[in-house]
Design an enzyme around this catalytic site. Structure first.
Site, PDB file in Angstrom:
ATOM      1  N   ARG A  30     -40.343 -27.298  11.847  1.00  0.00           N
ATOM      2  CA  ARG A  30     -39.921 -27.874  10.546  1.00  0.00           C
ATOM      3  C   ARG A  30     -40.775 -27.360   9.388  1.00  0.00           C
ATOM      4  NH1 ARG A  30     -39.595 -32.664  13.728  1.00  0.00           N
ATOM      5  NH2 ARG A  30     -37.443 -33.036  14.311  1.00  0.00           N
TER       6      ARG A  30
ATOM      7  N   LYS B 199     -36.699 -19.060  -2.517  1.00  0.00           N
ATOM      8  CA  LYS B 199     -35.412 -18.878  -1.828  1.00  0.00           C
ATOM      9  C   LYS B 199     -35.619 -18.038  -0.577  1.00  0.00           C
ATOM     10  CE  LYS B 199     -32.247 -18.942  -5.792  1.00  0.00           C
ATOM     11  NZ  LYS B 199     -31.295 -18.130  -6.561  1.00  0.00           N
TER      12      LYS B 199
ATOM     13  N   GLU C  39     -34.822  -4.966 -12.016  1.00  0.00           N
ATOM     14  CA  GLU C  39     -35.192  -6.392 -12.126  1.00  0.00           C
ATOM     15  C   GLU C  39     -36.303  -6.588 -13.162  1.00  0.00           C
ATOM     16  OE1 GLU C  39     -33.388  -8.703 -10.711  1.00  0.00           O
ATOM     17  OE2 GLU C  39     -32.338  -7.580  -9.152  1.00  0.00           O
TER      18      GLU C  39
ATOM     19  N   LYS D  37     -40.648 -15.503 -14.229  1.00  0.00           N
ATOM     20  CA  LYS D  37     -39.890 -16.150 -13.151  1.00  0.00           C
ATOM     21  C   LYS D  37     -40.525 -17.492 -12.797  1.00  0.00           C
ATOM     22  CE  LYS D  37     -37.774 -15.745  -8.652  1.00  0.00           C
ATOM     23  NZ  LYS D  37     -37.307 -14.933  -7.533  1.00  0.00           N
TER      24      LYS D  37
ATOM     25  N   GLU E 152     -32.054 -23.997  -8.992  1.00  0.00           N
ATOM     26  CA  GLU E 152     -31.095 -23.287  -9.848  1.00  0.00           C
ATOM     27  C   GLU E 152     -29.936 -24.173 -10.323  1.00  0.00           C
ATOM     28  OE1 GLU E 152     -30.527 -19.063  -8.799  1.00  0.00           O
ATOM     29  OE2 GLU E 152     -28.474 -19.322  -9.469  1.00  0.00           O
TER      30      GLU E 152
ATOM     31  N   ARG F 177     -32.889 -21.580 -14.343  1.00  0.00           N
ATOM     32  CA  ARG F 177     -33.203 -20.508 -13.384  1.00  0.00           C
ATOM     33  C   ARG F 177     -32.042 -19.503 -13.299  1.00  0.00           C
ATOM     34  NH1 ARG F 177     -35.824 -20.745  -7.260  1.00  0.00           N
ATOM     35  NH2 ARG F 177     -35.768 -18.497  -6.967  1.00  0.00           N
TER      36      ARG F 177
ATOM     37  N   ASN G 264     -30.043 -14.459 -13.408  1.00  0.00           N
ATOM     38  CA  ASN G 264     -28.888 -13.739 -12.866  1.00  0.00           C
ATOM     39  C   ASN G 264     -28.257 -12.784 -13.868  1.00  0.00           C
ATOM     40  OD1 ASN G 264     -29.185 -15.085 -10.452  1.00  0.00           O
ATOM     41  ND2 ASN G 264     -27.837 -16.765 -11.057  1.00  0.00           N
TER      42      ASN G 264
ATOM     43  N   HIS H 196     -25.928  -9.892 -12.889  1.00  0.00           N
ATOM     44  CA  HIS H 196     -25.605 -10.026 -11.466  1.00  0.00           C
ATOM     45  C   HIS H 196     -24.126 -10.282 -11.181  1.00  0.00           C
ATOM     46  CE1 HIS H 196     -29.895  -9.878 -11.007  1.00  0.00           C
ATOM     47  NE2 HIS H 196     -29.803  -9.962  -9.695  1.00  0.00           N
TER      48      HIS H 196
ATOM     49  N   HIS I 269     -22.780  -7.707  -8.721  1.00  0.00           N
ATOM     50  CA  HIS I 269     -22.320  -8.041  -7.364  1.00  0.00           C
ATOM     51  C   HIS I 269     -20.927  -7.476  -7.126  1.00  0.00           C
ATOM     52  CE1 HIS I 269     -25.129 -11.764  -7.000  1.00  0.00           C
ATOM     53  NE2 HIS I 269     -25.697 -10.666  -6.564  1.00  0.00           N
TER      54      HIS I 269
ATOM     55  N   HIS J 103     -28.253  -2.352  -5.225  1.00  0.00           N
ATOM     56  CA  HIS J 103     -28.299  -3.609  -5.983  1.00  0.00           C
ATOM     57  C   HIS J 103     -28.844  -3.392  -7.401  1.00  0.00           C
ATOM     58  CE1 HIS J 103     -28.604  -7.886  -6.680  1.00  0.00           C
ATOM     59  NE2 HIS J 103     -29.866  -7.730  -7.049  1.00  0.00           N
TER      60      HIS J 103
HETATM   61  N1  LIG Z   1     -35.402 -14.670  -2.080  1.00  0.00           N
HETATM   62  C1  LIG Z   1     -35.087 -14.246  -3.281  1.00  0.00           C
HETATM   63  O1  LIG Z   1     -35.265 -14.938  -4.293  1.00  0.00           O
HETATM   64  C2  LIG Z   1     -34.526 -12.864  -3.443  1.00  0.00           C
HETATM   65  C3  LIG Z   1     -34.429 -12.308  -4.720  1.00  0.00           C
HETATM   66  C4  LIG Z   1     -33.955 -11.009  -4.823  1.00  0.00           C
HETATM   67  C5  LIG Z   1     -33.574 -10.306  -3.689  1.00  0.00           C
HETATM   68  N2  LIG Z   1     -33.669 -10.898  -2.467  1.00  0.00           N
HETATM   69  C6  LIG Z   1     -33.293 -10.166  -1.249  1.00  0.00           C
HETATM   70  O2  LIG Z   1     -34.155  -9.039  -1.128  1.00  0.00           O
HETATM   71  C7  LIG Z   1     -33.487  -8.062  -0.349  1.00  0.00           C
HETATM   72  C8  LIG Z   1     -33.705  -6.716  -0.990  1.00  0.00           C
HETATM   73  O3  LIG Z   1     -35.075  -6.437  -1.001  1.00  0.00           O
HETATM   74  P1  LIG Z   1     -35.604  -4.929  -1.110  1.00  0.00           P
HETATM   75  O4  LIG Z   1     -34.946  -4.284  -2.251  1.00  0.00           O
HETATM   76  O5  LIG Z   1     -37.071  -4.983  -1.042  1.00  0.00           O
HETATM   77  O6  LIG Z   1     -34.955  -4.257   0.175  1.00  0.00           O
HETATM   78  P2  LIG Z   1     -35.548  -3.941   1.633  1.00  0.00           P
HETATM   79  O7  LIG Z   1     -36.359  -5.034   2.120  1.00  0.00           O
HETATM   80  O8  LIG Z   1     -34.378  -3.505   2.449  1.00  0.00           O
HETATM   81  O9  LIG Z   1     -36.488  -2.700   1.345  1.00  0.00           O
HETATM   82  C9  LIG Z   1     -35.916  -1.502   0.914  1.00  0.00           C
HETATM   83  C10 LIG Z   1     -36.363  -0.341   1.793  1.00  0.00           C
HETATM   84  O10 LIG Z   1     -37.683   0.039   1.405  1.00  0.00           O
HETATM   85  C11 LIG Z   1     -38.534   0.070   2.542  1.00  0.00           C
HETATM   86  N3  LIG Z   1     -39.875  -0.254   2.047  1.00  0.00           N
HETATM   87  C12 LIG Z   1     -40.319  -1.440   1.553  1.00  0.00           C
HETATM   88  N4  LIG Z   1     -41.561  -1.294   1.089  1.00  0.00           N
HETATM   89  C13 LIG Z   1     -41.934  -0.013   1.297  1.00  0.00           C
HETATM   90  C14 LIG Z   1     -43.085   0.749   0.992  1.00  0.00           C
HETATM   91  N5  LIG Z   1     -44.124   0.216   0.343  1.00  0.00           N
HETATM   92  N6  LIG Z   1     -43.098   2.048   1.352  1.00  0.00           N
HETATM   93  C15 LIG Z   1     -42.035   2.621   1.962  1.00  0.00           C
HETATM   94  N7  LIG Z   1     -40.895   1.960   2.250  1.00  0.00           N
HETATM   95  C16 LIG Z   1     -40.856   0.654   1.917  1.00  0.00           C
HETATM   96  C17 LIG Z   1     -37.932  -0.918   3.506  1.00  0.00           C
HETATM   97  O11 LIG Z   1     -38.327  -0.643   4.815  1.00  0.00           O
HETATM   98  C18 LIG Z   1     -36.438  -0.675   3.277  1.00  0.00           C
HETATM   99  O12 LIG Z   1     -36.027   0.452   4.012  1.00  0.00           O
HETATM  100  C19 LIG Z   1     -32.030  -8.458  -0.273  1.00  0.00           C
HETATM  101  O13 LIG Z   1     -31.743  -8.907   1.012  1.00  0.00           O
HETATM  102  C20 LIG Z   1     -31.918  -9.586  -1.292  1.00  0.00           C
HETATM  103  O14 LIG Z   1     -30.941 -10.537  -0.928  1.00  0.00           O
HETATM  104  C21 LIG Z   1     -34.150 -12.143  -2.331  1.00  0.00           C
END
Ligand SMILES: NC(=O)c1ccc[n+]([C@@H]2O[C@H](COP(=O)([O-])OP(=O)(O)OC[C@H]3O[C@@H](n4cnc5c(N)ncnc54)[C@H](O)[C@@H]3O)[C@@H](O)[C@H]2O)c1
Length: 336
Positions: free
Chosen positions: A104, A126, A168, A210, A220, A224, A228, A231, A235, A247
């Site tokens: 939990r 999130k 972003e 943020k 949100e 918050r 977006n 977005h 999307h 993205h």
């Molecule tokens: N929780 C939230 O509030 C929130 C907000 C925005 C996005 N997200 C989520 O985040 C995800 C996208 O995150 P992302 O863009 O980091 O994608 P990702 O985690 O897929 O990373 C992108 C690529 O970069 C590589 N990588 C990461 N760091 C590296 C580094 N330092 N050196 C070399 N390679 C590296 C990863 O292995 C991957 O292949 C989505 O699933 C999205 O839904 C969540």
């Protein structure tokens, strides 16, 4: 260590700080999750249980979370055991979700390694996974106790992923930090070189914006949602192009459309909108996409369902001022 701030939201407390690479891994970490690209970024002591996932959004599904939870159980982790994620948003979202479920809720520290995860995904509470093709449909609110950031990690990130994160950063600057837009204009070369000092400045500013929005609205229900910006359009473009547009690229296109909408309905001045769009183009973002208007409108209706029939757009008005508006379909069509 250089603490940015300790944020308080929803009864949780989250300290965000910069760390030197060699000190970033907490000494009491018991389970570490990374992916094949990020596992080697930190030196992992032998006594830590580690899970190394296949990189990419396709992995962000229940089986990966199940494997983390099963390993935690097998190794007898307790509620006060510490799970740590080292990776991009996929790894941090999944590990945070697993941590929110284990006993939990066990202890959690996130170490984001992509720019997008540093400025957005790892911070704000999130967590989640995708259910088949449906993004982030299963999840929870579970902020990490700490987010530890080392901008040096950005050096190995691909250009595409770096640009994703920069979208972003631009978004945050448009929403609430006009000085950051100027910084992005003045320091473009250093930023594109991923100079650690300038990147630390941008990351700090993004997290402060943020953080202030999340502190007043964790779930949100109100402001918050300003995060977006770009977005709803973005999307739809991602979906229509079967995620060929990444993205960040899609969100940048969406911010261009949101600026166009603002000008069209007389909310924003066209000279200011052009200045921002020129900056985006300068960074290499594409503001035109040759896509079927009907398909974009159809894809937007998926978002509309999620919002119970009301498609809200975040529209930039002036430096540091954005508003939430409902737009008519005809107007949206005229922008595409
Ligand atoms: N929780 C939230 O509030 C929130 C907000 C925005 C996005 N997200 C989520 O985040 C995800 C996208 O995150 P992302 O863009 O980091 O994608 P990702 O985690 O897929 O990373 C992108 C690529 O970069 C590589 N990588 C990461 N760091 C590296 C580094 N330092 N050196 C070399 N390679 C590296 C990863 O292995 C991957 O292949 C989505 O699933 C999205 O839904 C969540």
């Amino acid at each position: 260590m250089d603490i940015i701030r300790t944020f308080e939201f929803g009864g949780f407390s989250c300290t965000v700080a910069f760390y030197p690479r060699e000190e970033i891994l907490p000494l009491d970490a018991e389970l570490l999750v990374a992916d094949l690209n990020t596992a080697s970024l930190v030196l992992v002591p032998e006594d830590i249980i580690s899970v190394t996932l296949t990189p990419g959004e396709k992995e962000k599904q229940w089986p990966a979370v199940d494997s983390i939870l099963k390993l935690a159980m097998e190794k007898g982790l307790a509620r006060d055991s510490l799970m740590v994620a080292v990776g991009g948003g996929v790894v941090t979202d999944m590990t945070a979700f697993a941590a929110s479920l284990y006993m939990r809720g066990c202890r959690l520290i996130l170490i984001p390694t992509s720019l997008l995860a540093m400025v957005d995904a790892s911070f704000g509470g999130k967590t989640g996974i995708d259910a088949g093709p449906y993004k982030n449909t299963i999840g929870s609110f579970y902020p990490a106790a700490e987010v530890r950031i080392c901008p040096e990690f950005l050096k190995t990130l691909s250009d595409r992923e770096f640009l994703n994160g920069l979208a972003e950063v631009l978004k945050t600057a448009i929403i609430a930090d006009p000085d950051m837009l100027e910084l992005m204009r003045d320091k473009k070369e250093d930023i594109l070189k991923r100079d650690s000092d300038i990147m630390a400045q941008l990351i700090r500013r993004c997290l402060l914006v943020k953080g202030s929005l999340v502190e007043e609205d964790l779930r949100e229900k109100g402001r918050r949602a300003l995060l977006n910006l770009g977005h709803t359009f973005g999307h739809a473009l991602e979906a229509v192009t079967d995620f060929e547009w990444s993205h960040g690229a899609a969100v940048a296109w969406g911010m261009g459309k949101a600026l166009d909408a603002s000008v069209k309905i007389g909310l924003a001045e066209s000279a200011w909108s052009k200045k921002i769009k020129d900056l985006m183009i300068d960074y290499g973002f594409q503001l035109e996409a040759f896509v079927d208007k009907d398909e974009i409108i159809k894809a937007m209706s998926m978002d509309k369902k999620k919002m119970r029939g009301k498609l809200r757009f975040i529209l930039p008005v002036s430096p540091g001022d954005v508003r939430i508006k409902i737009l008519e379909e005809d107007l949206i069509r005229s922008l595409l």
